[in-house]
Design an enzyme around this catalytic site. Sequence first.
Site, short mmCIF file in Angstrom:
data_model
loop_
_atom_site.label_atom_id
_atom_site.label_comp_id
_atom_site.label_asym_id
_atom_site.label_seq_id
_atom_site.Cartn_x
_atom_site.Cartn_y
_atom_site.Cartn_z
N ASP A 78 0.91 -1.23 0.01
CA ASP A 78 0.10 -0.05 -0.03
C ASP A 78 1.07 1.27 0.00
O ASP A 78 2.23 1.22 0.06
CB ASP A 78 -1.07 -0.14 1.19
CG ASP A 78 -2.15 0.92 0.93
OD1 ASP A 78 -2.06 1.85 0.02
OD2 ASP A 78 -3.24 0.49 1.60
C1 NOJ Z 1 -4.07 3.90 0.26
C2 NOJ Z 1 -5.05 2.86 0.31
O1 NOJ Z 1 -5.09 2.26 1.54
C3 NOJ Z 1 -5.55 1.93 -0.71
O2 NOJ Z 1 -6.66 1.10 -0.60
C4 NOJ Z 1 -5.33 2.55 -2.11
O3 NOJ Z 1 -5.62 1.56 -3.03
C5 NOJ Z 1 -3.90 3.24 -2.48
N1 NOJ Z 1 -3.84 4.20 -1.19
C6 NOJ Z 1 -3.81 3.80 -3.70
O4 NOJ Z 1 -4.40 5.07 -3.89
#
Ligand code: NOJ
Length: 718
Positions: free
Chosen positions: A265
């Site tokens: 993430d």
């Molecule tokens: C953070 C989020 O937790 C995740 O779900 C998301 O896909 C990513 N950012 C990318 O935007």
Amino acid sequence: MNNEELLQLLHSMTHQEKLGQMTQLTPDLFDIDGQFNVTGPLKELNLEEEDISRMGSTLNGTGAQRVKRMQDKHMKEDRLHIPLLIMADVVHGYRTIFPVPHAMSCSFNPALPEEAASIAAREAAAAGVQVTFAPMADLVRDPRWGRVMESPGEDPYLNAKITEAYVRGFQGSDPKAEGKVAACVKHFAAYGASEAGRDYNTVDISEGILREFYLSAYQAAVKAGVKLVMSSFNLYERVPAAVNKKLQRQILRKEWGFDGVTITDYSAVDETLSHGVCQDGAEAARRAIEAGTDIEMTSCHFYQNAERLVAEGKLDEKLIDEAVYRILRLKNELGLFENPYKDADEEKEKELFLCPEHLEAARRIGGQCAILLKNENKVLPLSGGKLGLAGPFACVKDLLGPWALTSPDGVSSIYNAFCARMGMASLPCGMTDELPSLTTGIRDVPDQVEEALQALSGCDTVVVCIGENVADSGEAASKVSLRISPNQEKLVRRLKESGKTVIAVVLSGRPLVLTDILPHCDAVVQAWYLGTEMAKCVTDVLFGDVNPSARVALSFPRDVGQCPVYYNHYRTGRPLSGPDDPDFYKSRYLDCSNEPLFPFGYGLSYSEFSYSPITVTGGSQITAQVTVKNTSSRAGKETVQLYVHDVVGSVARPVKELKGFEQIELQPGEEKTVSFQVTKEALSFPNEDLELVFEPGEFDVMIGSDSAHVETVRVTVQ
Ligand code: NOJ
């Protein structure tokens, strides 16, 4: 490309080129037409302009024209002409927005998320997206967590069915096909178990609980052929998921045989430093790669350290080659080496975005995601009477929900939809100042209750649109209070006291505590955020053009102090026999019932259904049958649910576990027989040694309309 060519490509790459493939950067770094600002983001990442040409993927830079421009530039600059992988958070639609995923799960109908995901994929693919960061499969038990709106809910079985449906919808049988995208299930694992519902907080669960409840939906995605898996921000067994060998190498790759691409993430590799488990970027890179991470999102520790780590003998180069091979193979599977733009097409965008077919689907699907929680004296569906609207969400147009990467321009408010449905130029309306987000520091709407009563004095029925601001659920949007704000509550109470029929429509991304407003409402519809066509979905349900069929997928607490409150809990040594249990030393609260306000699986319909006595047989598996009859004069849908309770196990067993459900449509007077089979495999669970076992013995088999209303028969399965 065939496999040999892929391997040749891999072997022709320099270390830095390989590590670039393992790095994902934001689109601003790729598409600024050579105007690199080396004092800005590049400098922060310690990168030079030429480094950018080696990078492998980007996130959330979409639009056919923009993607083509980025890809063109990249293909010219990358020595080996390896296309960029274009990823984005297409969570519940691209331009045509569907209900938030939690609402979709409440439909209890996997065909709906599958259809919505396939439309989202079609629009997103036209906009140049090749991979979506969806579905989110995180099981949740605590509505304080803002990401409930993205979660399928509290149940391993339902979550698995909904998650695999999303994967099928996004990817189809081949994500390379036109209008399909690769899916990335997230966040592996147990992100939804953050303590006290606070986002990014510590997760502390045993491996038994992880395996019993939390893993099933991710595993279902893997079985459905999901192409990517995103690791989560949280700790598991005190180790952040991005560097967690147990999760990624052991469970995901070894036990489940996942051979696709893993990605962290956002900045999660870097965050291992904040977690205090890695000394520096080099250690973070080494641990993440050793744990099985293929792509590092938005930080550059792999890129900056891994070559040196290999040279110093601290990191096995084989691990890098394996990761890069998986990334190249994914690009190849998507056909990017032949056509790096995949389906990016400005003409297709125009043709598909918000086209009548997609809007029809959004409206039809949305209506099946709103839950009828209360309908005293059958005040719904609306029929005649003098109607008015009130509340801070009556005139709001942002009904799309979090993670809608598009503007709500052109979206109709619920008020406008009522006027249109009733053929009126205007309707009486009161107290419509919008409730701001908690981030503004404002916690309530102004008290305009008396003015609203005045404006609505001629009405006998008022639809009150209440809830929480759209920005108060989603990522980083955790709350400790789940109550309806005091002035919204006062509005509902005073309308009821003034003798009106009060119908509450609740807009929220999570179950709120409705305990205080419930007695003052004749009817309550939990409407979530239903997307582009939400306003019409609400009128469809309220006027009875759509007969509600959705069910609770995360228990509604009576009080936030009960959280987490969920139906599939274990027994205790001192279970309460009922609310009047005279024994003081029982597991209970002194000031609140143990039961949720609305249990898992609950939801009303305008129809009524009767259940025949259930027939259940044991033996080598459970076979069960029930006949359900529509006893009303309206056609409607009923979701028949089967739960099992393992009477004695070597480890504690949940009081109930959903093992089957079926949604049936019945005409007035019609009856249908629903049959279930539950195999020994489905009755297996991780024992004390965490081996998946079936233990023969007695099982209570329960069938009913929700987790709290069931008929039970005990059988033996050998
Ligand atoms: C953070 C989020 O937790 C995740 O779900 C998301 O896909 C990513 N950012 C990318 O935007």
